[in-house]
Design a protein around this motif. Structure first.
Motif, PDB file in Angstrom:
ATOM      1  N   ILE A   4       0.722  -1.503  -0.084  1.00  0.00           N
ATOM      2  CA  ILE A   4       0.092  -0.103   0.186  1.00  0.00           C
ATOM      3  C   ILE A   4       0.599   1.610  -0.214  1.00  0.00           C
ATOM      4  N   GLY A  50       8.169  -1.273  -9.234  1.00  0.00           N
ATOM      5  CA  GLY A  50       8.489  -2.161  -8.923  1.00  0.00           C
ATOM      6  C   GLY A  50       7.880  -2.881  -7.739  1.00  0.00           C
ATOM      7  N   PHE A  81      12.099  -5.060  -9.717  1.00  0.00           N
ATOM      8  CA  PHE A  81      12.840  -4.248  -8.803  1.00  0.00           C
ATOM      9  C   PHE A  81      14.124  -3.477  -9.230  1.00  0.00           C
ATOM     10  N   ALA A 130      10.382   1.203  -0.521  1.00  0.00           N
ATOM     11  CA  ALA A 130       9.047   0.715   0.644  1.00  0.00           C
ATOM     12  C   ALA A 130       8.596  -0.574   0.671  1.00  0.00           C
ATOM     13  N   ASP A 148      17.079  -7.990   0.941  1.00  0.00           N
ATOM     14  CA  ASP A 148      16.397  -8.647  -0.431  1.00  0.00           C
ATOM     15  C   ASP A 148      16.049  -8.417  -1.888  1.00  0.00           C
ATOM     16  N   ALA A 149      15.601  -7.008  -1.060  1.00  0.00           N
ATOM     17  CA  ALA A 149      15.315  -5.752  -2.216  1.00  0.00           C
ATOM     18  C   ALA A 149      16.119  -5.293  -2.571  1.00  0.00           C
ATOM     19  N   LEU A 194      18.084  -7.936  -5.298  1.00  0.00           N
ATOM     20  CA  LEU A 194      17.410  -8.546  -6.458  1.00  0.00           C
ATOM     21  C   LEU A 194      17.022  -7.006  -7.103  1.00  0.00           C
ATOM     22  N   PHE A 209       8.796   9.279   5.710  1.00  0.00           N
ATOM     23  CA  PHE A 209       7.711   8.979   5.492  1.00  0.00           C
ATOM     24  C   PHE A 209       7.051   7.209   6.602  1.00  0.00           C
ATOM     25  N   ASN A 210       8.625   7.276   6.870  1.00  0.00           N
ATOM     26  CA  ASN A 210       7.550   5.716   7.689  1.00  0.00           C
ATOM     27  C   ASN A 210       7.106   5.814   9.137  1.00  0.00           C
ATOM     28  N   ASN A 224      -0.112   4.935   5.567  1.00  0.00           N
ATOM     29  CA  ASN A 224      -0.055   5.436   4.363  1.00  0.00           C
ATOM     30  C   ASN A 224      -1.299   6.668   3.699  1.00  0.00           C
TER      31      ASN A 224
HETATM   32  N1  LIG Z   1       1.689   1.008   6.036  1.00  0.00           N
HETATM   33  C1  LIG Z   1       1.733   1.539   6.460  1.00  0.00           C
HETATM   34  O1  LIG Z   1       0.479   2.423   6.489  1.00  0.00           O
HETATM   35  C2  LIG Z   1       3.638   2.421   6.596  1.00  0.00           C
HETATM   36  C3  LIG Z   1       3.451   3.695   6.836  1.00  0.00           C
HETATM   37  C4  LIG Z   1       4.735   3.976   7.360  1.00  0.00           C
HETATM   38  C5  LIG Z   1       6.153   3.309   6.924  1.00  0.00           C
HETATM   39  N2  LIG Z   1       5.627   1.712   6.677  1.00  0.00           N
HETATM   40  C6  LIG Z   1       6.525   1.087   5.800  1.00  0.00           C
HETATM   41  O2  LIG Z   1       7.124   0.559   4.340  1.00  0.00           O
HETATM   42  C7  LIG Z   1       7.218  -0.448   3.980  1.00  0.00           C
HETATM   43  C8  LIG Z   1       5.715  -1.198   3.051  1.00  0.00           C
HETATM   44  O3  LIG Z   1       5.219  -1.476   3.959  1.00  0.00           O
HETATM   45  P1  LIG Z   1       3.481  -1.552   2.867  1.00  0.00           P
HETATM   46  O4  LIG Z   1       2.634  -1.399   4.176  1.00  0.00           O
HETATM   47  O5  LIG Z   1       3.635  -0.730   1.941  1.00  0.00           O
HETATM   48  O6  LIG Z   1       4.194  -3.318   2.260  1.00  0.00           O
HETATM   49  P2  LIG Z   1       4.699  -4.557   3.468  1.00  0.00           P
HETATM   50  O7  LIG Z   1       3.971  -5.783   3.262  1.00  0.00           O
HETATM   51  O8  LIG Z   1       5.347  -3.945   4.531  1.00  0.00           O
HETATM   52  O9  LIG Z   1       5.866  -4.592   2.316  1.00  0.00           O
HETATM   53  C9  LIG Z   1       5.189  -5.073   1.247  1.00  0.00           C
HETATM   54  C10 LIG Z   1       6.340  -4.685   0.114  1.00  0.00           C
HETATM   55  O10 LIG Z   1       7.373  -5.934   0.689  1.00  0.00           O
HETATM   56  C11 LIG Z   1       7.755  -6.680  -0.853  1.00  0.00           C
HETATM   57  N3  LIG Z   1       8.547  -7.785  -0.041  1.00  0.00           N
HETATM   58  C12 LIG Z   1       7.908  -8.928   0.861  1.00  0.00           C
HETATM   59  N4  LIG Z   1       9.191  -9.718   0.935  1.00  0.00           N
HETATM   60  C13 LIG Z   1      10.115  -9.650   0.364  1.00  0.00           C
HETATM   61  C14 LIG Z   1      11.500 -10.411  -0.479  1.00  0.00           C
HETATM   62  N5  LIG Z   1      11.604 -11.853   0.328  1.00  0.00           N
HETATM   63  N6  LIG Z   1      11.978 -10.060  -0.800  1.00  0.00           N
HETATM   64  C15 LIG Z   1      11.892  -8.468  -1.709  1.00  0.00           C
HETATM   65  N7  LIG Z   1      10.417  -7.976  -1.589  1.00  0.00           N
HETATM   66  C16 LIG Z   1      10.283  -8.070  -0.989  1.00  0.00           C
HETATM   67  C17 LIG Z   1       7.088  -6.772  -1.636  1.00  0.00           C
HETATM   68  O11 LIG Z   1       7.671  -7.189  -2.477  1.00  0.00           O
HETATM   69  P3  LIG Z   1       6.403  -7.759  -4.100  1.00  0.00           P
HETATM   70  O12 LIG Z   1       5.307  -6.656  -4.330  1.00  0.00           O
HETATM   71  O13 LIG Z   1       7.163  -8.289  -5.020  1.00  0.00           O
HETATM   72  O14 LIG Z   1       5.335  -8.464  -2.993  1.00  0.00           O
HETATM   73  C18 LIG Z   1       6.419  -5.811  -1.397  1.00  0.00           C
HETATM   74  O15 LIG Z   1       6.882  -5.141  -2.331  1.00  0.00           O
HETATM   75  C19 LIG Z   1       6.864  -1.525   5.373  1.00  0.00           C
HETATM   76  O16 LIG Z   1       8.548  -1.560   5.932  1.00  0.00           O
HETATM   77  C20 LIG Z   1       6.029  -0.740   6.576  1.00  0.00           C
HETATM   78  O17 LIG Z   1       7.335  -0.720   7.695  1.00  0.00           O
HETATM   79  C21 LIG Z   1       4.753   1.746   6.544  1.00  0.00           C
END
Ligand SMILES: NC(=O)c1ccc[n+]([C@@H]2O[C@H](COP(=O)([O-])OP(=O)(O)OC[C@H]3O[C@@H](n4cnc5c(N)ncnc54)[C@H](OP(=O)(O)O)[C@@H]3O)[C@@H](O)[C@H]2O)c1
Length: 215
Positions: free
Chosen positions: A10, A29, A53, A66, A74-75, A78, A133-134, A138
């Motif tokens: 998201i 990506g 990626f 993100a 890992d990302a 990649l 943004f952390n 979102n």
């Molecule tokens: N959710 C929020 O509101 C929020 C707010 C502030 C900060 N954050 C931070 O922002 C980041 C993203 O959060 P999110 O909620 O959008 O999603 P998330 O579920 O934390 O991460 C999803 C992403 O991680 C990738 N991913 C997962 N396992 C992987 C692996 N083994 N190797 C490579 N990539 C992998 C996924 O890749 P694919 O695209 O290939 O599936 C996807 O793009 C996190 O670090 C979170 O703590 C989140």
């Protein structure tokens, strides 16, 4: 600018749409461009590109990280470390451990003498990382509209030029920016995510953002 957003969760999708809306060229990506939420994002965001990626990191003049905190390394592997060379990298990740919160308090896999951004900076010594943004959900990352005024985004990083670019982006996204210094400040900025989430976990209140009040 050409913006490469690594991560199709998201946060990646919200930030990618925001950059498109501000007139930038954007590639989102993911490891799987056929995923339903990813194809839906492209349908709803005409002009938005999808890529691996690696393609996304190569495309971006500015890169947004993100992905799940546990998957950052890992990302980056990649994506190819060489594609981050001397680029501004906006780090939106948090080091959230894969265990449930304690009374609404998330657990991190880092300590207070360490941060995920510093670990990423060690992996990518030539990248110009900026934490941003952390510490907000979102739903409020783009054009937040709070009755209490413009919220504050806390940023940090070792490169002043990169922080200037990110500050301009944050201003265009509707934020005021507070520069908290070098990469070590991520030790304080990342745990703001824990604080931000507590009202959500214990009272189901997720509609807030931080503001720094100054004299
Ligand atoms: N959710 C929020 O509101 C929020 C707010 C502030 C900060 N954050 C931070 O922002 C980041 C993203 O959060 P999110 O909620 O959008 O999603 P998330 O579920 O934390 O991460 C999803 C992403 O991680 C990738 N991913 C997962 N396992 C992987 C692996 N083994 N190797 C490579 N990539 C992998 C996924 O890749 P694919 O695209 O290939 O599936 C996807 O793009 C996190 O670090 C979170 O703590 C989140």
């Amino acid at each position: 600018m050409k913006i490469g957003v690594l991560g199709s969760g998201i946060v990646g999708r919200v930030l990618a749409s925001a950059f498109l809306n501000e007139g930038h060229s954007v590639m989102l990506g993911t490891r799987n461009i056929s995923k339903e939420e990813v194809t839906k994002w492209q349908t709803e965001n005409s002009g938005g590109l999808l890529g691996s990626f690696q393609e996304t990191a190569q495309f971006g003049e500015i890169i947004v990280l993100a992905v799940s905190g546990l998957a950052v390394e890992d990302a980056i592997t990649l994506a190819g470390k060489e594609h981050f060379f001397e680029k501004t990298v906006i780090d939106a990740t948090n080091p959230i451990a894969a265990v449930p919160p304690d009374n609404g308090v998330l657990k991190f896999f880092t300590t207070l003498e360490d941060s995920l951004m510093e670990r990423i900076q060690q992996i990518l010594p030539d990248a110009r990382l900026v934490k941003a943004f952390n510490s907000v959900g979102n739903a409020f990352m783009y054009k937040p509209d709070f009755p209490g005024g413009t919220p504050t985004m806390f940023i940090c990083g070792n490169d002043d030029g990169a922080k200037q670019k990110v500050t301009e982006i944050l201003t265009s996204f509707g934020w005021e920016t507070e520069d908290m210094g070098k990469a070590e400040a991520a030790r304080a900025i990342e745990p703001l995510c824990i604080l931000w989430c507590i009202p959500g976990f214990i009272r189901n209140q997720w509609t807030h953002a931080f503001k720094l009040l100054k004299m």
